[in-house]
Scaffold this active site. Structure first.
Site, PDB file in Angstrom:
ATOM      1  N   GLY A   1      21.029  22.508  63.301  1.00 58.82           N
ATOM      2  CA  GLY A   1      21.159  23.949  63.523  1.00 58.82           C
ATOM      3  C   GLY A   1      21.334  24.187  65.008  1.00 58.82           C
ATOM      4  O   GLY A   1      21.595  23.254  65.789  1.00 58.82           O
ATOM      5  N   LEU A   2      21.165  25.447  65.407  1.00 55.45           N
ATOM      6  CA  LEU A   2      21.372  25.769  66.822  1.00 55.45           C
ATOM      7  C   LEU A   2      20.413  25.035  67.737  1.00 55.45           C
ATOM      8  O   LEU A   2      20.797  24.554  68.800  1.00 55.45           O
ATOM      9  CB  LEU A   2      21.220  27.279  67.027  1.00 55.45           C
ATOM     10  CG  LEU A   2      22.467  28.083  66.706  1.00 55.45           C
ATOM     11  CD1 LEU A   2      22.167  29.567  66.800  1.00 55.45           C
ATOM     12  CD2 LEU A   2      23.590  27.707  67.666  1.00 55.45           C
ATOM     13  N   ALA A   3      19.142  24.923  67.315  1.00 56.11           N
ATOM     14  CA  ALA A   3      18.154  24.290  68.185  1.00 56.11           C
ATOM     15  C   ALA A   3      18.473  22.809  68.365  1.00 56.11           C
ATOM     16  O   ALA A   3      18.512  22.299  69.491  1.00 56.11           O
ATOM     17  CB  ALA A   3      16.759  24.473  67.597  1.00 56.11           C
TER      18      ALA A   3
ATOM     19  N   GLY B 204      22.088  39.486  63.219  1.00 60.64           N
ATOM     20  CA  GLY B 204      21.799  40.579  64.145  1.00 60.64           C
ATOM     21  C   GLY B 204      22.101  40.315  65.596  1.00 60.64           C
ATOM     22  O   GLY B 204      22.802  41.078  66.245  1.00 60.64           O
ATOM     23  N   GLY B 205      21.572  39.234  66.153  1.00 56.60           N
ATOM     24  CA  GLY B 205      21.838  38.971  67.556  1.00 56.60           C
ATOM     25  C   GLY B 205      20.756  38.205  68.260  1.00 56.60           C
ATOM     26  O   GLY B 205      19.833  37.682  67.639  1.00 56.60           O
TER      27      GLY B 205
ATOM     28  N   HIS C 167      10.640  40.122  56.319  1.00 56.90           N
ATOM     29  CA  HIS C 167      11.625  41.049  56.874  1.00 56.90           C
ATOM     30  C   HIS C 167      11.653  42.296  56.013  1.00 56.90           C
ATOM     31  O   HIS C 167      11.670  42.184  54.781  1.00 56.90           O
ATOM     32  CB  HIS C 167      13.007  40.381  56.889  1.00 56.90           C
ATOM     33  CG  HIS C 167      13.993  41.107  57.750  1.00 56.90           C
ATOM     34  ND1 HIS C 167      14.498  42.342  57.412  1.00 56.90           N
ATOM     35  CD2 HIS C 167      14.549  40.778  58.942  1.00 56.90           C
ATOM     36  CE1 HIS C 167      15.337  42.735  58.361  1.00 56.90           C
ATOM     37  NE2 HIS C 167      15.383  41.805  59.300  1.00 56.90           N
TER      38      HIS C 167
ATOM     39  N   ARG D  51      19.358  48.957  61.083  1.00 54.07           N
ATOM     40  CA  ARG D  51      18.424  49.997  61.541  1.00 54.07           C
ATOM     41  C   ARG D  51      18.598  50.227  63.038  1.00 54.07           C
ATOM     42  O   ARG D  51      18.497  51.345  63.531  1.00 54.07           O
ATOM     43  CB  ARG D  51      16.977  49.598  61.210  1.00 54.07           C
ATOM     44  CG  ARG D  51      16.635  49.822  59.742  1.00 54.07           C
ATOM     45  CD  ARG D  51      15.277  49.238  59.395  1.00 54.07           C
ATOM     46  NE  ARG D  51      15.311  47.786  59.377  1.00 54.07           N
ATOM     47  CZ  ARG D  51      14.417  46.995  59.964  1.00 54.07           C
ATOM     48  NH1 ARG D  51      13.400  47.520  60.603  1.00 54.07           N
ATOM     49  NH2 ARG D  51      14.527  45.696  59.894  1.00 54.07           N
TER      50      ARG D  51
ATOM     51  N   GLU E  70      12.921  26.824  64.868  1.00 57.37           N
ATOM     52  CA  GLU E  70      12.010  27.421  63.885  1.00 57.37           C
ATOM     53  C   GLU E  70      11.027  26.387  63.325  1.00 57.37           C
ATOM     54  O   GLU E  70       9.950  26.739  62.850  1.00 57.37           O
ATOM     55  CB  GLU E  70      12.818  28.087  62.766  1.00 57.37           C
ATOM     56  CG  GLU E  70      11.973  29.020  61.928  1.00 57.37           C
ATOM     57  CD  GLU E  70      12.768  29.862  60.947  1.00 57.37           C
ATOM     58  OE1 GLU E  70      13.995  30.032  61.133  1.00 57.37           O
ATOM     59  OE2 GLU E  70      12.160  30.343  59.976  1.00 57.37           O
TER      60      GLU E  70
HETATM   61  C1  LIG Z   1      19.402  35.659  56.995  1.00 58.69           C
HETATM   62  C2  LIG Z   1      18.810  35.436  58.355  1.00 58.69           C
HETATM   63  C3  LIG Z   1      19.288  36.136  59.457  1.00 58.69           C
HETATM   64  C4  LIG Z   1      18.746  35.920  60.710  1.00 58.69           C
HETATM   65  N1  LIG Z   1      19.203  36.664  61.758  1.00 58.69           N
HETATM   66  C5  LIG Z   1      18.657  36.456  62.980  1.00 58.69           C
HETATM   67  C6  LIG Z   1      19.089  37.219  64.089  1.00 58.69           C
HETATM   68  O1  LIG Z   1      19.958  38.071  63.977  1.00 58.69           O
HETATM   69  N2  LIG Z   1      18.524  36.989  65.289  1.00 58.69           N
HETATM   70  C7  LIG Z   1      17.563  36.047  65.459  1.00 58.69           C
HETATM   71  O2  LIG Z   1      17.067  35.898  66.565  1.00 58.69           O
HETATM   72  N3  LIG Z   1      17.159  35.291  64.434  1.00 58.69           N
HETATM   73  C8  LIG Z   1      17.678  35.471  63.198  1.00 58.69           C
HETATM   74  N4  LIG Z   1      17.245  34.728  62.154  1.00 58.69           N
HETATM   75  C9  LIG Z   1      16.395  33.567  62.416  1.00 58.69           C
HETATM   76  C10 LIG Z   1      17.259  32.439  62.980  1.00 58.69           C
HETATM   77  O3  LIG Z   1      18.509  32.459  62.375  1.00 58.69           O
HETATM   78  C11 LIG Z   1      16.625  31.076  62.730  1.00 58.69           C
HETATM   79  O4  LIG Z   1      15.280  31.103  63.111  1.00 58.69           O
HETATM   80  C12 LIG Z   1      17.318  29.995  63.546  1.00 58.69           C
HETATM   81  O5  LIG Z   1      18.708  30.032  63.323  1.00 58.69           O
HETATM   82  C13 LIG Z   1      16.769  28.626  63.185  1.00 58.69           C
HETATM   83  O6  LIG Z   1      17.536  27.643  63.829  1.00 58.69           O
HETATM   84  P1  LIG Z   1      17.099  26.121  63.800  1.00 58.69           P
HETATM   85  O7  LIG Z   1      18.125  25.384  64.577  1.00 58.69           O
HETATM   86  O8  LIG Z   1      15.681  26.011  64.204  1.00 58.69           O
HETATM   87  O9  LIG Z   1      17.148  25.707  62.264  1.00 58.69           O
HETATM   88  P2  LIG Z   1      18.359  25.731  61.148  1.00 58.69           P
HETATM   89  O10 LIG Z   1      19.547  26.499  61.602  1.00 58.69           O
HETATM   90  O11 LIG Z   1      17.692  26.154  59.888  1.00 58.69           O
HETATM   91  O12 LIG Z   1      18.773  24.240  61.074  1.00 58.69           O
HETATM   92  C14 LIG Z   1      17.965  23.261  60.468  1.00 58.69           C
HETATM   93  C15 LIG Z   1      18.741  21.969  60.377  1.00 58.69           C
HETATM   94  O13 LIG Z   1      17.876  20.928  59.945  1.00 58.69           O
HETATM   95  C16 LIG Z   1      18.518  20.149  58.954  1.00 58.69           C
HETATM   96  N5  LIG Z   1      17.444  19.520  58.171  1.00 58.69           N
HETATM   97  C17 LIG Z   1      16.385  20.116  57.571  1.00 58.69           C
HETATM   98  N6  LIG Z   1      15.586  19.198  57.011  1.00 58.69           N
HETATM   99  C18 LIG Z   1      16.149  17.980  57.270  1.00 58.69           C
HETATM  100  C19 LIG Z   1      15.799  16.644  56.964  1.00 58.69           C
HETATM  101  N7  LIG Z   1      14.673  16.350  56.308  1.00 58.69           N
HETATM  102  N8  LIG Z   1      16.618  15.653  57.351  1.00 58.69           N
HETATM  103  C20 LIG Z   1      17.765  15.921  58.029  1.00 58.69           C
HETATM  104  N9  LIG Z   1      18.128  17.173  58.376  1.00 58.69           N
HETATM  105  C21 LIG Z   1      17.336  18.176  57.998  1.00 58.69           C
HETATM  106  C22 LIG Z   1      19.385  21.133  58.222  1.00 58.69           C
HETATM  107  O14 LIG Z   1      20.428  20.482  57.563  1.00 58.69           O
HETATM  108  C23 LIG Z   1      19.893  21.984  59.396  1.00 58.69           C
HETATM  109  O15 LIG Z   1      20.987  21.333  59.988  1.00 58.69           O
HETATM  110  C24 LIG Z   1      17.743  34.960  60.889  1.00 58.69           C
HETATM  111  C25 LIG Z   1      17.257  34.260  59.795  1.00 58.69           C
HETATM  112  C26 LIG Z   1      17.747  34.546  58.536  1.00 58.69           C
HETATM  113  C27 LIG Z   1      17.099  33.858  57.369  1.00 58.69           C
END
Ligand SMILES: Cc1cc2nc3c(=O)[nH]c(=O)nc-3n(C[C@H](O)[C@H](O)[C@H](O)COP(=O)(O)OP(=O)(O)OC[C@H]3O[C@@H](n4cnc5c(N)ncnc54)[C@H](O)[C@@H]3O)c2cc1C
Length: 618
Positions: free
Chosen positions: A17-19, A52-53, A256, A272, A393
């Protein structure tokens, strides 16, 4: 040892993901060999769904004038209900503007300031002509200033695609459709992971100088969640199952306010933020009565509770899926909806069969964000195990405390990715990879045995999907928005029983190759352990803070509970062990949030029947 595909890398990032991708980029530009693992192709990670952003105090818009990292810091601390680490919040707020501008430089098509006529809450907004063309911002997250940068309502999509393009450009290795099953460790340091290929079912070994967990949230433990189906918290399970790495504040679960009934797909808070209203069954706009200052844009924990409070008072709209309220964005106009909110308009049309240009949207609070996660220090280093980091996250860095502000999570991914990524790059310099094959074999054989036992178990009586449904129900019913002692005790007892029952899962299929039932059976015991940590932490915490609302302890208790829960699962234990650490207060002593129950004088029912049909005329 049998033959296994084995990969050796400097930095192993679990999660694309992004992180994960942002941290990987930081390590790769420092010259390290980086491998990223993902369940799905990186661009399908959950980050892509964010609508959202992203918060950063750029102060380019009229409504953001005068904004600064100081104000962003204070909004974040208040939002967290003083549960966050203030050093982390400070570092985050100071770095966010740089991280957002950097994303612009990498190609994110941020929505820009224009001189278009804009009405908000009855007032016309006049932008400064000198700021035209700079990155714009919307009202989001209940902040003092508008600072949420966005690309229409597809922010996560554009930012993740841009990030992934950088990953490709740098030639970082990505292995998708794989699942990390366990961390290879000796109780002191981490050496990589045992991973299962989801296409073939074969086990693989990845060894690394540094391993990074960036696996996102655990929303799907609740069943009804805005999260993607892959958000099952498996990275948190990896950490918990080491027995030595704690999870922080697992009881801090965000709901939410506006999940669409009954698909539970999110309608962004941007709706909103752009001026949308919440209406009850009488089409009465009830939020100003509860929250005169922030109205629909009080923090998410507060708005979610207000909605449920109003529904409990009898003002919900009845439906076959339970009572709900309405979200009204009709007055924003067709042009605005079909540009700035076009994704949610499409979602409403495709999944709810309604057009938000003309129709009201049925919404109810829905599980959305996991504030809890793998506990780390300010550099992203996990507690308990050397050479292990976590971010995004999946982690409890802890920027969000007991309530994450809208827009602070996407920002966290790029900010933590930058900061933690650079710490990883530095840390890797002093690490050599020196791992005993016997240790690798031990961890491989544990996973191999689990798989064999499931494949060969003929007497297994429990159905993995049924157990999972029961776990979801326990959490949704007893560990939701409103919590009390007896239901929480019941949840803990039920989860203990469910955990025991996961030892007796029998597969209906053969469990061969990439069988999804086998994958679910391998994952479920860890998910139940996470659910157990959430329920146990919620039961123990006898106060209300942010999203954790105890009806039997409705006040925030800064004398006894200004502390973070650490949940450990010692090897062989049948329940989690809870410990606590103090919350670091550096700049902002605990005070009044300025919204929420403590300051409200509203009595449920006050608005009944008054001013029906005032939608659109505040
Ligand atoms: C519908 C929705 C809308 C949102 N909108 C916003 C917003 O507008 N603004 C905001 O600030 N936040 C928003 N959030 C929150 C935000 O999008 C997330 O918190 C953030 O994108 C999480 O990013 P991440 O990189 O931590 O995890 P993720 O993007 O969830 O990536 C997780 C990665 O881990 C991989 N993975 C998981 N388990 C395993 C494993 N066991 N082995 C190998 N790979 C694995 C997955 O394949 C994925 O690539 C939103 C959340 C939701 C649900």
């Amino acid at each position: 040892m049998s033959y296994y595909e084995t990969y050796v890398t400097d930095v192993l990032v679990i999660g694309a993901g992004l992180a994960g991708e942002r941290a990987a980029i930081e390590s790769a530009v420092s010259g390290w060999n980086v491998t990223i693992l993902s369940l799905v192709p990186p661009r399908r990670s959950h980050s892509s769904a964010a609508q959202g952003g992203m918060q950063a105090s750029l102060a380019n818009t009229a409504m953001g004038k005068g904004d600064s990292p100081d104000i962003h810091f204070l909004d974040t601390v208040k939002g967290s209900d003083w549960g966050c680490d203030q050093d982390v919040a400070r570092l985050f707020a100071d770095t966010a503007p740089v991280a957002v501008r950097e994303m612009a430089h990498w190609g994110v098509p941020w929505t820009r300031v224009t001189l278009d006529k804009r009405i908000y809450d009855g007032k016309e907004i006049h932008e400064d002509p000198e700021k035209v063309g700079l990155i714009s911002a919307r009202n989001f997250g209940g902040t003092a200033k508008w600072r949420t940068c966005y690309t229409a309502d597809g922010t996560g999509h554009t930012v993740l695609y841009t990030m992934d393009s950088m990953v490709l450009k740098l030639g970082i290795t990505v292995h998708d459709r794989v699942e990390a099953l366990s961390l290879i460790h000796d109780g002191e340091r981490c050496y990589g992971a045992v991973v299962r290929c989801l296409r073939t079912g074969a086990l693989r070994v990845y060894t690394a100088k540094v391993t990074v967990i960036a696996t996102g949230g655990y929303g799907r433990l609740y069943g009804a969640s805005t999260n993607a189906v892959i958000n099952e918290g498996s990275g948190m399970s990896l950490a918990l199952d080491t027995g030595v790495v704690p999870l922080g504040n697992m009881e801090a679960v965000q709901f939410h306010p506006t999940g669409i009934v009954p698909s539970w797909i999110l309608v962004t808070e941007g709706a909103r933020g752009d001026g949308g209203y919440l209406l009850d069954k009488n089409l009465y706009r009830f939020m100003p009565d509860y929250e005169p200052g922030k109205k629909e844009l009080a923090s998410r924990d507060v708005v979610s509770r207000r909605i449920m409070q109003h529904i409990r008072a009898g003002y919900g709209v009845e439906s076959p899926y339970g009572d709900h309220v309405w979200l009204d964005i009709r007055h924003l106009g067709e042009k605005h909806i079909n540009t700035n909110l076009r994704e949610i308009a499409t979602i409403c049309r495709n999944f709810a069969g309604i057009d938000p240009v003309h129709d009201l949207i049925p919404v109810r609070p829905t599980q959305h964000y996991s504030m809890g996660g793998v506990r780390t220090d300010i550099h992203g280093k996990a507690h308990g195990l050397d050479h292990l980091f976590a971010l995004g996250e999946a982690a409890c860095w802890d920027l969000h405390g007991f309530n994450r502000l809208g827009g602070n999570s996407l920002a966290e991914t790029v900010v933590a990715g930058k900061i933690v990524g650079s710490q990883i790059a530095k840390y890797t310099r002093d690490v050599s990879l020196d791992v005993k094959t016997s240790l690798i074999e031990e961890h491989l054989h544990q996973q191999e045995d689990r798989i064999k036992r499931l494949q060969e178990r003929t007497g297994g009586t429990e159905n993995v999907y049924e157990l999972r449904r029961q776990m979801e129900n326990v959490l949704s019913q007893n560990v939701g928005i409103f919590r009390t002692e007896d239901p929480l005790k019941q949840a803990v007892k039920q989860l203990q029983e469910l955990h025991e029952r996961t030892q007796h899962i029998g597969l209906r299929g053969g469990g061969r190759g990439g069988d999804p039932e086998l994958a679910a059976a391998l994952r479920l015991p860890g998910m139940v352990r996470l659910a157990y940590c959430i329920a146990q932490g919620a039961l123990a915490r006898q106060e209300s803070r942010g999203s954790h609302f105890r009806e039997d302890f409705p006040k925030r208790d800064d004398v006894n509970w200004l502390k973070r829960t650490l949940a450990y699962w010692p090897t062989g234990a049948t329940e989690p062990e809870l410990q606590y650490e103090p919350v670091k207060i550096t700049e902002s002593p605990p005070g009044d949030r300025g919204y929420g129950e403590a300051t409200s004088t509203f009595q449920a029912g006050q608005g009944k029947g008054q001013n029906p049909g005032n939608a659109g005329k505040p």
